[in-house]
Design a protein around this motif. Structure first.
Motif, PDB file in Angstrom:
ATOM      1  N   GLU A 234       0.825  -1.207   0.000  1.00 58.90           N
ATOM      2  CA  GLU A 234       0.000   0.000   0.000  1.00 58.90           C
ATOM      3  C   GLU A 234       0.857   1.254   0.000  1.00 58.90           C
ATOM      4  O   GLU A 234       0.454   2.295  -0.524  1.00 58.90           O
TER       5      GLU A 234
ATOM      6  N   GLN B  11      -4.713   2.616  -2.805  1.00 63.42           N
ATOM      7  CA  GLN B  11      -3.830   3.768  -2.600  1.00 63.42           C
ATOM      8  C   GLN B  11      -3.024   4.110  -3.855  1.00 63.42           C
ATOM      9  O   GLN B  11      -2.515   5.226  -3.976  1.00 63.42           O
TER      10      GLN B  11
ATOM     11  N   GLU C 130     -13.141  -4.695  -0.237  1.00 64.87           N
ATOM     12  CA  GLU C 130     -13.453  -3.752   0.843  1.00 64.87           C
ATOM     13  C   GLU C 130     -14.905  -3.287   0.821  1.00 64.87           C
ATOM     14  O   GLU C 130     -15.436  -2.821   1.827  1.00 64.87           O
TER      15      GLU C 130
ATOM     16  N   PRO D 189      -7.482   7.362  16.867  1.00 63.01           N
ATOM     17  CA  PRO D 189      -7.531   6.025  16.257  1.00 63.01           C
ATOM     18  C   PRO D 189      -8.454   5.064  16.986  1.00 63.01           C
ATOM     19  O   PRO D 189      -8.876   4.067  16.409  1.00 63.01           O
TER      20      PRO D 189
ATOM     21  N   ARG E 243     -10.714  -0.269  13.563  1.00 68.29           N
ATOM     22  CA  ARG E 243      -9.509   0.002  12.783  1.00 68.29           C
ATOM     23  C   ARG E 243      -9.777   0.063  11.286  1.00 68.29           C
ATOM     24  O   ARG E 243      -9.257   0.930  10.589  1.00 68.29           O
ATOM     25  N   ASN E 244     -10.621  -0.857  10.788  1.00 66.06           N
ATOM     26  CA  ASN E 244     -10.877  -0.879   9.350  1.00 66.06           C
ATOM     27  C   ASN E 244     -11.616   0.371   8.890  1.00 66.06           C
ATOM     28  O   ASN E 244     -11.353   0.903   7.803  1.00 66.06           O
TER      29      ASN E 244
ATOM     30  N   TYR F 239     -11.527   3.352  10.544  1.00 63.56           N
ATOM     31  CA  TYR F 239     -10.618   4.483  10.746  1.00 63.56           C
ATOM     32  C   TYR F 239      -9.699   4.649   9.541  1.00 63.56           C
ATOM     33  O   TYR F 239      -9.462   5.755   9.055  1.00 63.56           O
ATOM     34  N   LYS F 240      -9.193   3.550   9.027  1.00 59.81           N
ATOM     35  CA  LYS F 240      -8.310   3.592   7.870  1.00 59.81           C
ATOM     36  C   LYS F 240      -9.046   4.081   6.625  1.00 59.81           C
ATOM     37  O   LYS F 240      -8.495   4.791   5.794  1.00 59.81           O
TER      38      LYS F 240
ATOM     39  N   PHE G  81      -9.074   7.855   5.830  1.00 60.88           N
ATOM     40  CA  PHE G  81      -7.900   8.417   5.167  1.00 60.88           C
ATOM     41  C   PHE G  81      -7.792   7.955   3.718  1.00 60.88           C
ATOM     42  O   PHE G  81      -7.295   8.688   2.865  1.00 60.88           O
ATOM     43  N   TYR G  82      -8.257   6.745   3.461  1.00 58.60           N
ATOM     44  CA  TYR G  82      -8.191   6.193   2.106  1.00 58.60           C
ATOM     45  C   TYR G  82      -9.547   5.580   1.767  1.00 58.60           C
ATOM     46  O   TYR G  82      -9.741   4.369   1.896  1.00 58.60           O
TER      47      TYR G  82
END
Length: 320
Positions: free
Chosen positions: A105, A129, A212, A250, A255-256, A258-259, A262-263
């Motif tokens: 990534e 990305q 995703e 965070p 977590r998935n 949150y990421k 950004f992307y």
């Protein structure tokens, strides 16, 4: 290490060569001498084609920070470390004819990248990305195991050439690629297997979607899920704040998710708003577009529009 190779590297260090050719040297490991001290900080072009390398060192970007071109065609590389993103000046990367099952990534941090080739590997997908590379002009991922492409691929006008030939289970290309130079011979030529996580069927075509994506919006279910609405609201709020998304803790989201802030999964092909968990897709068979003549009306490939709502999907026009 072979004495001849040691001499070649020693001379390159002493004379501050910008080009170093280590093709056809039967190398099984990345030469330690290349990473020793700061003698090769001036190196810009490294050729290591037709060897037996299986991986790259994690400190490659720290020891060879000025690399512009890196050619690793025809090795046995199975893994590229995330630290490859430290090569901010890298413009060309060729890792074709290796044993890669994924690309890191962090490649999107190689902000100078203009040409990326990863043909003849075992790639099943591409990191979304990659779509963030602002200067990427050409992407070649022929002869892999790709079933889908990132939704935003081709969004930047700089990317003009995308070659995905001989990915037999690839049926859909993002609509951004319609006005680009694309190579897709041999795509859509086999029956899709049972490993597909999410897909949609339109007419006689079944399009695989990136893993995703959690859901597909339809006219019968036009309202996005609560999770998608919340993600869009959080993104909009923190996007306009002074420090942006960096203000968000965070631990405030799984977590998935949150990421994803950004992307995002991608951006609406009509209004460019970000999408996080759900998309509204529609395919346009290439055979039904003016480009059909160029492909002898034989291809099964379709262009796919990914939109954020039914309204955007209805307003989207591929041929406009």
């Amino acid at each position: 290490m072979n004495t001849d190779i040691w001499k070649i590297i020693a001379i390159a260090k002493q004379e501050k060569h910008q080009y170093l050719y280590l093709n056809y040297k039967n190398l099984r490991k990345f030469p330690h001498e290349l990473l020793k001290d700061d003698g090769l900080h001036h190196l810009e072009h490294l050729y290591m084609k037709m060897n037996l390398l299986t991986t790259l060192p994690e400190n490659l970007g720290q020891r060879l920070p000025n690399l512009i071109e890196l050619y690793l065609h025809s090795n046995n590389i199975e893994f590229i470390p995330e630290e490859i993103g430290e090569l901010r000046g890298l413009q060309t990367l060729d890792v074709s004819a290796n044993c890669l099952t994924a690309l890191p990534e962090s490649l999107h941090l190689c902000i100078s990248m203009q040409y990326l080739a990863a043909d003849q590997n075992h790639l099943k997908d591409l990191p979304r990305q990659l779509c963030l590379l602002p200067n990427l002009k050409e992407l070649s991922v022929m002869s892999n195991n790709l079933k889908c492409l990132p939704q935003d691929l081709g969004q930047y006008p700089e990317l003009q050439c995308v070659y995905v030939d001989n990915n037999s289970q690839l049926y859909g290309l993002p609509s951004y690629l319609y006005h680009k130079v694309t190579g897709h011979r041999g795509c859509g030529s086999s029956i899709q297997d049972e490993e597909v996580k999410l897909s949609f069927t339109q007419g006689q075509v079944t399009i695989t979607l990136p893993d995703e994506i959690q859901g597909i919006g339809t006219e019968n279910d036009p309202v996005p899920t609560l999770q998608e609405i919340v993600m869009r609201a959080i993104y909009s709020f923190f996007r306009i704040s002074e420090k942006g998304l960096d203000l968000l803790s965070p631990i405030s989201l799984p977590r998935n998710l949150y990421k994803l802030l950004f992307y995002p999964l991608g951006h609406c092909h009509h209004c460019s708003k970000p999408m996080f968990t759900i998309v509204y897709p529609k395919c346009y068979p290439l055979m039904e577009t003016p480009m059909a003549v160029l492909h002898n009306r034989k291809t099964k490939v379709s262009f796919v529009a990914y939109c954020c709502s039914i309204e955007c999907l209805q307003l989207f026009d591929l041929l406009s």
